[in-house]
Design a protein around this motif. Structure first.
Motif, PDB file in Angstrom:
ATOM      1  N   SER A   1     -10.007  69.729 -15.706  1.00 34.85           N
ATOM      2  CA  SER A   1      -9.435  69.017 -14.493  1.00 34.85           C
ATOM      3  C   SER A   1      -8.935  70.253 -13.614  1.00 34.85           C
ATOM      4  CB  SER A   1      -7.564  68.485 -14.892  1.00 34.85           C
ATOM      5  OG  SER A   1      -6.934  69.319 -16.056  1.00 34.85           O
ATOM      6  N   GLY A   2      -9.475  71.355 -13.911  1.00 35.25           N
ATOM      7  CA  GLY A   2      -9.216  72.855 -13.506  1.00 35.25           C
ATOM      8  C   GLY A   2     -10.720  72.935 -12.018  1.00 35.25           C
ATOM      9  N   ASN A   3      -9.832  73.613 -11.505  1.00 38.51           N
ATOM     10  CA  ASN A   3     -10.857  73.832 -10.155  1.00 38.51           C
ATOM     11  C   ASN A   3     -12.049  74.735 -10.155  1.00 38.51           C
ATOM     12  OD1 ASN A   3      -9.481  71.589  -8.673  1.00 38.51           O
ATOM     13  ND2 ASN A   3      -7.584  72.812  -7.967  1.00 38.51           N
ATOM     14  N   VAL A   4     -12.668  74.662  -9.443  1.00 40.47           N
ATOM     15  CA  VAL A   4     -14.136  76.046  -9.879  1.00 40.47           C
ATOM     16  C   VAL A   4     -14.957  76.846  -8.307  1.00 40.47           C
ATOM     17  CG1 VAL A   4     -16.355  76.467 -10.939  1.00 40.47           C
ATOM     18  CG2 VAL A   4     -14.451  74.682 -11.664  1.00 40.47           C
ATOM     19  N   THR A   5     -14.275  77.755  -8.749  1.00 45.87           N
ATOM     20  CA  THR A   5     -15.315  78.275  -7.547  1.00 45.87           C
ATOM     21  C   THR A   5     -16.486  79.142  -7.586  1.00 45.87           C
ATOM     22  OG1 THR A   5     -12.998  78.325  -6.055  1.00 45.87           O
ATOM     23  CG2 THR A   5     -14.695  80.148  -5.179  1.00 45.87           C
ATOM     24  N   MET A   6     -17.697  78.938  -7.206  1.00 43.59           N
ATOM     25  CA  MET A   6     -18.654  79.889  -7.347  1.00 43.59           C
ATOM     26  C   MET A   6     -18.933  80.752  -6.165  1.00 43.59           C
ATOM     27  SD  MET A   6     -19.922  79.328 -10.452  1.00 43.59           S
ATOM     28  CE  MET A   6     -21.335  80.341 -10.097  1.00 43.59           C
ATOM     29  N   MET A   7     -19.070  81.966  -5.744  1.00 46.34           N
ATOM     30  CA  MET A   7     -19.736  82.843  -4.816  1.00 46.34           C
ATOM     31  C   MET A   7     -21.024  83.710  -5.499  1.00 46.34           C
ATOM     32  SD  MET A   7     -17.564  85.303  -2.838  1.00 46.34           S
ATOM     33  CE  MET A   7     -17.755  86.536  -3.684  1.00 46.34           C
ATOM     34  N   GLY A   8     -21.716  83.437  -4.713  1.00 49.95           N
ATOM     35  CA  GLY A   8     -22.989  84.435  -4.912  1.00 49.95           C
ATOM     36  C   GLY A   8     -24.579  84.188  -3.916  1.00 49.95           C
ATOM     37  N   GLY A   9     -25.374  85.702  -4.270  1.00 47.87           N
ATOM     38  CA  GLY A   9     -25.937  85.771  -3.057  1.00 47.87           C
ATOM     39  C   GLY A   9     -27.173  84.926  -3.152  1.00 47.87           C
ATOM     40  N   ASN A  10     -27.752  85.100  -4.082  1.00 46.44           N
ATOM     41  CA  ASN A  10     -28.420  83.468  -4.615  1.00 46.44           C
ATOM     42  C   ASN A  10     -28.818  83.240  -5.778  1.00 46.44           C
ATOM     43  OD1 ASN A  10     -31.177  82.427  -4.747  1.00 46.44           O
ATOM     44  ND2 ASN A  10     -32.511  84.116  -5.027  1.00 46.44           N
ATOM     45  N   ILE A  11     -27.656  82.300  -5.467  1.00 55.11           N
ATOM     46  CA  ILE A  11     -27.709  80.846  -7.106  1.00 55.11           C
ATOM     47  C   ILE A  11     -28.824  79.827  -6.479  1.00 55.11           C
ATOM     48  CG2 ILE A  11     -26.496  79.346  -7.711  1.00 55.11           C
ATOM     49  CD1 ILE A  11     -24.158  80.513  -6.802  1.00 55.11           C
ATOM     50  N   ARG A  12     -29.649  80.190  -7.845  1.00 51.31           N
ATOM     51  CA  ARG A  12     -31.203  78.848  -7.502  1.00 51.31           C
ATOM     52  C   ARG A  12     -31.016  77.393  -7.320  1.00 51.31           C
ATOM     53  NH1 ARG A  12     -32.688  84.076  -8.189  1.00 51.31           N
ATOM     54  NH2 ARG A  12     -33.090  83.002 -10.700  1.00 51.31           N
ATOM     55  N   GLU A  13     -30.463  77.190  -8.744  1.00 54.96           N
ATOM     56  CA  GLU A  13     -29.923  75.134  -9.015  1.00 54.96           C
ATOM     57  C   GLU A  13     -28.823  75.372  -9.960  1.00 54.96           C
ATOM     58  OE1 GLU A  13     -33.338  74.185 -11.017  1.00 54.96           O
ATOM     59  OE2 GLU A  13     -32.356  74.978 -13.167  1.00 54.96           O
TER      60      GLU A  13
ATOM     61  N   LEU B   1     -22.210  80.551  -0.504  1.00 55.08           N
ATOM     62  CA  LEU B   1     -23.148  80.955  -0.228  1.00 55.08           C
ATOM     63  C   LEU B   1     -22.976  81.591   1.220  1.00 55.08           C
ATOM     64  CD1 LEU B   1     -25.069  77.558  -0.980  1.00 55.08           C
ATOM     65  CD2 LEU B   1     -24.710  79.630  -2.844  1.00 55.08           C
ATOM     66  N   PRO B   2     -24.197  82.897   1.161  1.00 56.00           N
ATOM     67  CA  PRO B   2     -24.568  83.580   2.510  1.00 56.00           C
ATOM     68  C   PRO B   2     -25.246  83.068   3.725  1.00 56.00           C
ATOM     69  CG  PRO B   2     -25.912  84.005   1.058  1.00 56.00           C
ATOM     70  CD  PRO B   2     -25.041  83.121  -0.350  1.00 56.00           C
ATOM     71  N   PRO B   3     -25.027  82.728   4.929  1.00 52.91           N
ATOM     72  CA  PRO B   3     -25.426  82.159   5.734  1.00 52.91           C
ATOM     73  C   PRO B   3     -26.787  82.195   5.507  1.00 52.91           C
ATOM     74  CG  PRO B   3     -24.564  84.434   6.915  1.00 52.91           C
ATOM     75  CD  PRO B   3     -24.291  84.339   5.161  1.00 52.91           C
ATOM     76  N   ASN B   4     -27.492  81.065   5.946  1.00 54.28           N
ATOM     77  CA  ASN B   4     -29.220  80.568   5.713  1.00 54.28           C
ATOM     78  C   ASN B   4     -30.047  80.257   4.686  1.00 54.28           C
ATOM     79  OD1 ASN B   4     -29.190  81.482   8.687  1.00 54.28           O
ATOM     80  ND2 ASN B   4     -29.464  83.487   8.040  1.00 54.28           N
ATOM     81  N   ASN B   5     -28.507  80.038   3.915  1.00 52.93           N
ATOM     82  CA  ASN B   5     -29.262  79.684   2.278  1.00 52.93           C
ATOM     83  C   ASN B   5     -29.460  78.160   2.935  1.00 52.93           C
ATOM     84  OD1 ASN B   5     -28.899  81.221  -0.820  1.00 52.93           O
ATOM     85  ND2 ASN B   5     -27.890  81.765   1.766  1.00 52.93           N
ATOM     86  N   GLY B   6     -30.409  77.166   2.568  1.00 51.52           N
ATOM     87  CA  GLY B   6     -30.599  75.927   2.847  1.00 51.52           C
ATOM     88  C   GLY B   6     -31.060  75.645   1.536  1.00 51.52           C
TER      89      GLY B   6
ATOM     90  N   ASP C   1     -14.646  63.543  -1.848  1.00 51.47           N
ATOM     91  CA  ASP C   1     -15.364  63.788  -0.616  1.00 51.47           C
ATOM     92  C   ASP C   1     -16.680  64.949  -0.729  1.00 51.47           C
ATOM     93  OD1 ASP C   1     -14.373  61.217   0.757  1.00 51.47           O
ATOM     94  OD2 ASP C   1     -12.410  62.457   0.621  1.00 51.47           O
ATOM     95  N   VAL C   2     -16.820  64.777  -0.208  1.00 53.41           N
ATOM     96  CA  VAL C   2     -17.685  65.943   0.282  1.00 53.41           C
ATOM     97  C   VAL C   2     -17.823  66.913   1.346  1.00 53.41           C
ATOM     98  CG1 VAL C   2     -20.209  65.131   0.459  1.00 53.41           C
ATOM     99  CG2 VAL C   2     -19.794  67.126  -0.875  1.00 53.41           C
ATOM    100  N   ASP C   3     -17.863  68.193   1.757  1.00 54.31           N
ATOM    101  CA  ASP C   3     -17.665  68.831   2.998  1.00 54.31           C
ATOM    102  C   ASP C   3     -18.967  69.615   2.653  1.00 54.31           C
ATOM    103  OD1 ASP C   3     -17.306  70.342   5.508  1.00 54.31           O
ATOM    104  OD2 ASP C   3     -15.297  70.579   4.279  1.00 54.31           O
ATOM    105  N   LEU C   4     -19.524  70.093   3.597  1.00 49.44           N
ATOM    106  CA  LEU C   4     -21.362  70.435   3.681  1.00 49.44           C
ATOM    107  C   LEU C   4     -20.833  71.857   5.248  1.00 49.44           C
ATOM    108  CD1 LEU C   4     -23.981  68.271   2.360  1.00 49.44           C
ATOM    109  CD2 LEU C   4     -22.351  70.080   1.054  1.00 49.44           C
ATOM    110  N   PHE C   5     -21.400  72.545   3.967  1.00 51.62           N
ATOM    111  CA  PHE C   5     -21.663  74.006   6.009  1.00 51.62           C
ATOM    112  C   PHE C   5     -23.242  73.598   6.338  1.00 51.62           C
ATOM    113  CE2 PHE C   5     -23.325  76.960   2.996  1.00 51.62           C
ATOM    114  CZ  PHE C   5     -24.796  77.392   3.770  1.00 51.62           C
ATOM    115  N   GLY C   6     -24.041  73.955   7.645  1.00 48.90           N
ATOM    116  CA  GLY C   6     -24.808  74.033   8.106  1.00 48.90           C
ATOM    117  C   GLY C   6     -25.841  72.570   8.678  1.00 48.90           C
TER     118      GLY C   6
ATOM    119  N   ILE D   1     -19.298  73.389  -0.376  1.00 50.80           N
ATOM    120  CA  ILE D   1     -20.076  74.146   0.124  1.00 50.80           C
ATOM    121  C   ILE D   1     -20.513  75.193   1.034  1.00 50.80           C
ATOM    122  CG2 ILE D   1     -22.813  74.906  -0.034  1.00 50.80           C
ATOM    123  CD1 ILE D   1     -23.422  72.074  -1.482  1.00 50.80           C
ATOM    124  N   SER D   2     -20.195  76.452   2.079  1.00 45.42           N
ATOM    125  CA  SER D   2     -20.391  76.918   2.664  1.00 45.42           C
ATOM    126  C   SER D   2     -20.347  78.166   1.797  1.00 45.42           C
ATOM    127  CB  SER D   2     -17.906  77.133   2.460  1.00 45.42           C
ATOM    128  OG  SER D   2     -17.700  78.095   1.553  1.00 45.42           O
ATOM    129  N   ILE D   3     -20.092  79.064   3.604  1.00 45.18           N
ATOM    130  CA  ILE D   3     -20.531  80.286   3.393  1.00 45.18           C
ATOM    131  C   ILE D   3     -19.100  81.261   3.114  1.00 45.18           C
ATOM    132  CG2 ILE D   3     -21.654  82.074   5.713  1.00 45.18           C
ATOM    133  CD1 ILE D   3     -22.630  79.566   7.531  1.00 45.18           C
TER     134      ILE D   3
END
Length: 163
Positions: A81-93, A107-112, A123-128, A158-160
Motif C-alpha cells: 500500500s505504499g507509493n514508489v518513486t524511482m528517478m534515474g538517468g538510465n534505468i534499463r528495465e 526519466l531524462p528526456p529522449n528515453n524510449g 490508470d497509466v499516464d505516459l510522457f513521450g 512515467i514522466s521526465i
C-alpha cells in the motif's frame, strides 16, 4: 545509524546493500553499490544510489519508497500500500507490482521505452510519443528500455524528471 567506508569522491561504498526493517525509516545518503535489497514494513525508504547499480529489489508494506539512481540495470519492486518513486538517468528495465500503491518513474528526456501495464482499476499516464499500443503494451520512442507494471488499484506514471 550505519556508516560505511568512504569510496569514490568521498561517498560511502558498499558492494551489496541489504536491509530488513519494521517501523523504521531508511535514509540512504549517496552510496556507491552494485546491488540494493530491502524489505520494509511501516517505514519509508529514501535515498540516492550512485555508480552503475546492477539491481534494486524492494518489498514494502504501508509506507513509501523514493529512490534516485544514476545507472540501473534492473529493478523489482513490490508494494502492498505504499507509493514508489524511482528517478534515474538510465534505468534499463524493471518490474513493479502493487496492490494499492502508485508508481512514478522519472526519466531524462529522449528515453524510449516499452511498458506492459496491467491493472484492475488503476490508470497509466505516459510522457513521450506513443509509437504503438497493442493491448496492455505501449511503445514510446525507440522502445529500448522495458518496464512491467501490475497493480490492483494503483496508478502508474512515467514522466521526465525535473533537473
Amino acid at each position: 545509524t550505519v556508516s560505511l567506508p568512504r569510496g569514490e569522491e568521498g561517498s560511502e561504498t558498499a558492494y551489496a546493500l541489504s536491509f530488513d526493517t519494521v517501523s523504521a525509516d531508511v535514509d540512504i545518503h549517496e552510496i556507491y553499490t552494485q546491488t540494493c535489497e530491502a524489505e520494509n514494513v511501516s517505514g519509508n525508504i529514501r535515498g540516492t544510489l550512485l555508480g552503475d547499480v546492477s539491481s534494486v529489489d524492494v518489498e514494502t508494506v504501508s509506507r513509501n519508497v523514493n529512490l534516485s539512481v544514476g545507472e540501473l540495470a534492473s529493478f523489482d519492486i513490490e508494494s502492498v500500500s505504499g507509493n514508489v518513486t524511482m528517478m534515474g538517468g538510465n534505468i534499463r528495465e524493471g518490474k513493479f507490482d502493487s496492490v494499492s500503491g502508485d508508481f512514478l518513474l522519472e526519466l531524462p528526456p529522449n528515453n524510449g521505452y516499452t511498458l506492459e501495464f496491467e491493472s484492475v482499476s488503476g490508470d497509466v499516464d505516459l510522457f513521450g510519443d506513443i509509437v504503438s499500443k497493442e493491448g496492455d503494451r505501449y511503445t514510446v520512442g525507440d522502445g529500448t528500455r522495458h518496464y512491467e507494471i501490475e497493480t490492483v488499484s494503483g496508478n502508474a506514471k512515467i514522466s521526465i524528471y525535473k533537473v
